[in-house]
Motif scaffolding. Structure first.
Motif, PDB file in Angstrom:
ATOM      1  N   PHE A 177       0.839  -1.203   0.000  1.00 26.88           N
ATOM      2  CA  PHE A 177       0.000   0.000   0.000  1.00 26.88           C
ATOM      3  C   PHE A 177       0.869   1.246   0.000  1.00 26.88           C
ATOM      4  CE2 PHE A 177       0.777  -0.453   4.516  1.00 26.88           C
ATOM      5  CZ  PHE A 177       0.697   0.827   5.060  1.00 26.88           C
ATOM      6  N   ILE A 178       0.302   2.310  -0.581  1.00 32.30           N
ATOM      7  CA  ILE A 178       1.045   3.556  -0.744  1.00 32.30           C
ATOM      8  C   ILE A 178       0.136   4.731  -0.432  1.00 32.30           C
ATOM      9  CG2 ILE A 178       2.563   4.834  -2.278  1.00 32.30           C
ATOM     10  CD1 ILE A 178       2.323   2.501  -4.208  1.00 32.30           C
TER      11      ILE A 178
ATOM     12  N   LEU B 220       3.799  -4.704   2.895  1.00 31.07           N
ATOM     13  CA  LEU B 220       4.725  -3.689   2.420  1.00 31.07           C
ATOM     14  C   LEU B 220       4.019  -2.342   2.381  1.00 31.07           C
ATOM     15  CD1 LEU B 220       6.147  -5.630  -0.688  1.00 31.07           C
ATOM     16  CD2 LEU B 220       6.987  -5.709   1.676  1.00 31.07           C
ATOM     17  N   GLY B 221       4.633  -1.319   2.976  1.00 33.74           N
ATOM     18  CA  GLY B 221       4.017   0.006   2.975  1.00 33.74           C
ATOM     19  C   GLY B 221       4.999   1.098   2.619  1.00 33.74           C
ATOM     20  N   LEU B 222       4.631   1.933   1.672  1.00 35.99           N
ATOM     21  CA  LEU B 222       5.386   3.140   1.346  1.00 35.99           C
ATOM     22  C   LEU B 222       4.618   4.304   1.961  1.00 35.99           C
ATOM     23  CD1 LEU B 222       6.320   2.152  -2.272  1.00 35.99           C
ATOM     24  CD2 LEU B 222       7.962   2.802  -0.510  1.00 35.99           C
ATOM     25  N   ILE B 223       5.189   4.887   3.010  1.00 34.83           N
ATOM     26  CA  ILE B 223       4.455   5.809   3.867  1.00 34.83           C
ATOM     27  C   ILE B 223       5.320   7.001   4.259  1.00 34.83           C
ATOM     28  CG2 ILE B 223       3.010   3.944   4.764  1.00 34.83           C
ATOM     29  CD1 ILE B 223       4.768   3.898   7.274  1.00 34.83           C
TER      30      ILE B 223
ATOM     31  N   GLY C 125       1.556   9.148   9.565  1.00 39.56           N
ATOM     32  CA  GLY C 125       1.893   7.798   9.143  1.00 39.56           C
ATOM     33  C   GLY C 125       2.158   6.827  10.276  1.00 39.56           C
ATOM     34  N   LYS C 126       2.081   7.279  11.530  1.00 40.89           N
ATOM     35  CA  LYS C 126       2.391   6.380  12.646  1.00 40.89           C
ATOM     36  C   LYS C 126       1.411   5.213  12.710  1.00 40.89           C
ATOM     37  CE  LYS C 126       3.162   6.173  17.644  1.00 40.89           C
ATOM     38  NZ  LYS C 126       2.286   4.990  17.812  1.00 40.89           N
ATOM     39  N   HIS C 127       0.148   5.455  12.424  1.00 42.88           N
ATOM     40  CA  HIS C 127      -0.831   4.361  12.484  1.00 42.88           C
ATOM     41  C   HIS C 127      -0.520   3.287  11.453  1.00 42.88           C
ATOM     42  CE1 HIS C 127      -2.140   7.229   9.513  1.00 42.88           C
ATOM     43  NE2 HIS C 127      -3.186   6.519   9.135  1.00 42.88           N
ATOM     44  N   TRP C 128       0.007   3.696  10.293  1.00 44.73           N
ATOM     45  CA  TRP C 128       0.410   2.725   9.276  1.00 44.73           C
ATOM     46  C   TRP C 128       1.670   1.983   9.702  1.00 44.73           C
ATOM     47  CZ3 TRP C 128      -0.306   7.144   5.291  1.00 44.73           C
ATOM     48  CH2 TRP C 128      -1.670   7.300   5.008  1.00 44.73           C
ATOM     49  N   ALA C 129       2.624   2.709  10.268  1.00 44.03           N
ATOM     50  CA  ALA C 129       3.853   2.068  10.750  1.00 44.03           C
ATOM     51  C   ALA C 129       3.533   1.070  11.855  1.00 44.03           C
ATOM     52  CB  ALA C 129       4.840   3.124  11.251  1.00 44.03           C
ATOM     53  N   ASP C 130       2.594   1.414  12.726  1.00 38.42           N
ATOM     54  CA  ASP C 130       2.198   0.501  13.794  1.00 38.42           C
ATOM     55  C   ASP C 130       1.580  -0.776  13.223  1.00 38.42           C
ATOM     56  OD1 ASP C 130       3.055   2.330  15.691  1.00 38.42           O
ATOM     57  OD2 ASP C 130       1.045   3.081  16.151  1.00 38.42           O
ATOM     58  N   MET C 131       0.768  -0.621  12.198  1.00 36.86           N
ATOM     59  CA  MET C 131       0.145  -1.790  11.582  1.00 36.86           C
ATOM     60  C   MET C 131       1.185  -2.676  10.915  1.00 36.86           C
ATOM     61  SD  MET C 131      -0.952  -3.170   8.455  1.00 36.86           S
ATOM     62  CE  MET C 131      -1.201  -1.816   7.298  1.00 36.86           C
TER      63      MET C 131
ATOM     64  N   PHE D 254       3.258  -7.195  11.795  1.00 34.75           N
ATOM     65  CA  PHE D 254       3.598  -8.354  10.969  1.00 34.75           C
ATOM     66  C   PHE D 254       5.041  -8.816  11.175  1.00 34.75           C
ATOM     67  CE2 PHE D 254      -0.168  -6.664   8.965  1.00 34.75           C
ATOM     68  CZ  PHE D 254      -0.866  -7.803   8.612  1.00 34.75           C
ATOM     69  N   GLY D 255       5.729  -8.194  12.117  1.00 38.14           N
ATOM     70  CA  GLY D 255       7.076  -8.632  12.480  1.00 38.14           C
ATOM     71  C   GLY D 255       8.039  -8.584  11.312  1.00 38.14           C
ATOM     72  N   PRO D 256       8.861  -9.630  11.121  1.00 28.77           N
ATOM     73  CA  PRO D 256       9.873  -9.609  10.059  1.00 28.77           C
ATOM     74  C   PRO D 256       9.281  -9.595   8.657  1.00 28.77           C
ATOM     75  CG  PRO D 256       9.728 -11.789  11.045  1.00 28.77           C
ATOM     76  CD  PRO D 256       8.904 -10.888  11.909  1.00 28.77           C
ATOM     77  N   ARG D 257       7.999  -9.869   8.538  1.00 23.50           N
ATOM     78  CA  ARG D 257       7.358  -9.805   7.216  1.00 23.50           C
ATOM     79  C   ARG D 257       6.589  -8.503   7.014  1.00 23.50           C
ATOM     80  NH1 ARG D 257       7.960 -15.104   8.076  1.00 23.50           N
ATOM     81  NH2 ARG D 257       6.332 -15.262   9.650  1.00 23.50           N
ATOM     82  N   GLY D 258       6.865  -7.502   7.861  1.00 20.59           N
ATOM     83  CA  GLY D 258       6.329  -6.162   7.671  1.00 20.59           C
ATOM     84  C   GLY D 258       7.457  -5.217   7.321  1.00 20.59           C
ATOM     85  N   ILE D 259       7.377  -4.569   6.172  1.00 22.81           N
ATOM     86  CA  ILE D 259       8.461  -3.708   5.697  1.00 22.81           C
ATOM     87  C   ILE D 259       7.892  -2.350   5.305  1.00 22.81           C
ATOM     88  CG2 ILE D 259      10.302  -3.405   3.997  1.00 22.81           C
ATOM     89  CD1 ILE D 259      10.429  -6.395   3.696  1.00 22.81           C
ATOM     90  N   LYS D 260       8.514  -1.293   5.804  1.00 27.82           N
ATOM     91  CA  LYS D 260       8.083   0.059   5.456  1.00 27.82           C
ATOM     92  C   LYS D 260       9.191   0.784   4.710  1.00 27.82           C
ATOM     93  CE  LYS D 260       9.468   2.192   9.854  1.00 27.82           C
ATOM     94  NZ  LYS D 260       9.026   3.014  11.002  1.00 27.82           N
ATOM     95  N   GLY D 261       8.786   1.679   3.817  1.00 24.71           N
ATOM     96  CA  GLY D 261       9.723   2.491   3.064  1.00 24.71           C
ATOM     97  C   GLY D 261       9.192   3.896   2.933  1.00 24.71           C
ATOM     98  N   SER D 262      10.031   4.793   2.498  1.00 22.16           N
ATOM     99  CA  SER D 262       9.661   6.195   2.377  1.00 22.16           C
ATOM    100  C   SER D 262       8.874   6.454   1.108  1.00 22.16           C
ATOM    101  CB  SER D 262      10.915   7.071   2.371  1.00 22.16           C
ATOM    102  OG  SER D 262      10.571   8.418   2.093  1.00 22.16           O
ATOM    103  N   VAL D 263       7.699   7.045   1.262  1.00 22.61           N
ATOM    104  CA  VAL D 263       6.890   7.389   0.109  1.00 22.61           C
ATOM    105  C   VAL D 263       7.495   8.546  -0.670  1.00 22.61           C
ATOM    106  CG1 VAL D 263       5.417   9.058   1.290  1.00 22.61           C
ATOM    107  CG2 VAL D 263       4.489   7.751  -0.614  1.00 22.61           C
ATOM    108  N   CYS D 264       8.424   9.264  -0.051  1.00 23.00           N
ATOM    109  CA  CYS D 264       9.049  10.407  -0.710  1.00 23.00           C
ATOM    110  C   CYS D 264      10.299  10.027  -1.498  1.00 23.00           C
ATOM    111  CB  CYS D 264       9.430  11.461   0.321  1.00 23.00           C
ATOM    112  SG  CYS D 264       8.047  12.114   1.261  1.00 23.00           S
TER     113      CYS D 264
END
Length: 374
Positions: free
Chosen positions: A283-284, A317-320, A330-336, A340-350
């Protein structure tokens, strides 16, 4: 396809995703370096360094989708580097990858998942033009890498948007985002699924959208991995445009996309989600506000429930925005994602490009596939 042994070479390379600034007049921001990627621990929220590779994807050669016709070219693929697994699986040398030296093709091995369902949830608010273009350009390299890395080509690929309710409909088309293509978005030619958040997008309309029905199989709102025009059809759907409501709700969109209501026989997304498949959600969005009705925990619970309670079959996977290097919120998205632990990955939407983000994420997708043999 590449045969996978109990000792695996995690090959990575990926594509992009996107989102722009929020829908309240916030300005676009751009990072000066590559995308920032973090794997989040669900138990502590502590950021861990992901396994990354230095080679891999190149920018896709295809042009972004125009408002009238999607591109038909596909991106090129480069050899991906060998890297260590993020889930503890041992690795082998690249020479054991099963790639044919003469043809460059791979054989499908007996290990690993047999099906993968990909869900892309894309912000379709007014700030999303550039990010949607970037995603469509990155997709060819991403899907080529997936095909050359995972032991299966049995994919379902669906696009949903974040729209609570569109700005454009017959009788209410005064907003500037409704004026494209002779007010195409205002015509009375859309089904109920075309205006339902969470339903697979096959007929995007409005400013910067494809403004045409995409060439999906009749009756399906998702693409199959065997689709000969997979890239151009995805690019058509991913140009969801900027006529969506300013209340950007990606968590609501993903929850609804895999809800029993939309997956039921005869419903919009019937057939998309399969019991045996691993689920990869991307999601983005860049909205600094909290618009989602579902909380981080409620979203996690709903996605896990959709997979029969098996969280090990899910990659998130989240670009946030936020603490990954740009904007606020974006904290609520980062929390979500962290749940998912090691299978949850976030990146910069910018980030100026999303290839690096997806490159790193391929390792996690492969590891998830390996521990879920079909």
């Amino acid at each position: 396809m590449m045969p996978l042994r109990s000792s695996l070479s995690c090959v990575a390379a990926l594509a992009v995703l996107l989102v722009a600034c929020g829908d309240d007049g916030r300005a676009n921001t751009s990072a000066t370096a590559g995308s920032s990627v973090s794997t989040i621990s669900g138990s502590t929220g502590e950021t861990q360094s992901p396994t990354s590779s230095t080679g891999g994807l190149t920018d896709a050669s295809s042009e972004p989708v125009s408002s009238s016709e999607p591109p038909t070219t596909s991106g090129s693929t480069t050899d991906a580097p060998t890297s260590s697994s993020t889930s503890g699986a041992s690795t082998t040398d690249a020479t054991d990858s099963g790639v044919s030296a003469s043809t460059g093709t791979t054989a499908v091995g007996p290990e690993g998942c047999k099906q993968v369902d990909f869900l892309f949830v894309i912000d379709n608010s007014v700030s999303m033009e550039n990010e949607q273009t970037a995603l469509t350009m990155a997709f060819p390299g991403f899907i080529d890498t997936i095909k050359n890395t995972l032991p299966t080509s049995d994919y379902h690929i669906m696009v949903a948007d974040t729209d609570a309710e569109g700005r454009c409909a017959p009788g209410i088309c005064t907003h500037s985002t409704c004026q494209a293509q002779m007010k195409y978005a205002c015509k009375d030619i859309f089904s109920e699924c075309d205006t339902t958040r969470g339903a697979g997008v096959v007929h995007p309309a409005g400013e910067f959208a494809s403004n045409m029905p995409c060439d999906f199989d009749p009756g399906k709102r998702y693409l199959l991995g065997e689709d000969l025009a997979l890239t151009s059809n995805f690019q058509c759907a991913a140009k969801v445009g900027t006529a969506g409501n300013g209340s950007e709700r990606p968590m609501d969109g993903m929850v609804e996309a895999v809800s029993p209501a939309l997956l039921a026989p005869g419903a919009c997304n019937e057939g998309f989600l399969r019991d045996a498949a691993i689920l990869v959600v991307t999601f983005i969005s860049d909205d600094a506000n909290v618009e989602d009705m579902n909380t981080a925990q409620q979203t996690y619970d709903a996605i896990v429930a959709a997979k029969g309670g098996d969280v090990d079959k899910i990659v998130m996977l989240g670009l946030i925005p936020g603490d990954v290097g740009c904007g606020g919120g974006g904290k609520h998205w980062a929390d979500m994602i962290a749940l998912f632990g090691p299978r949850g990955i976030k990146g910069s939407v910018c980030a100026p490009e999303f290839n690096t983000f997806f490159q790193d994420a391929v390792n996690t997708i492969l590891d998830t596939c390996v521990i879920n043999p079909g």
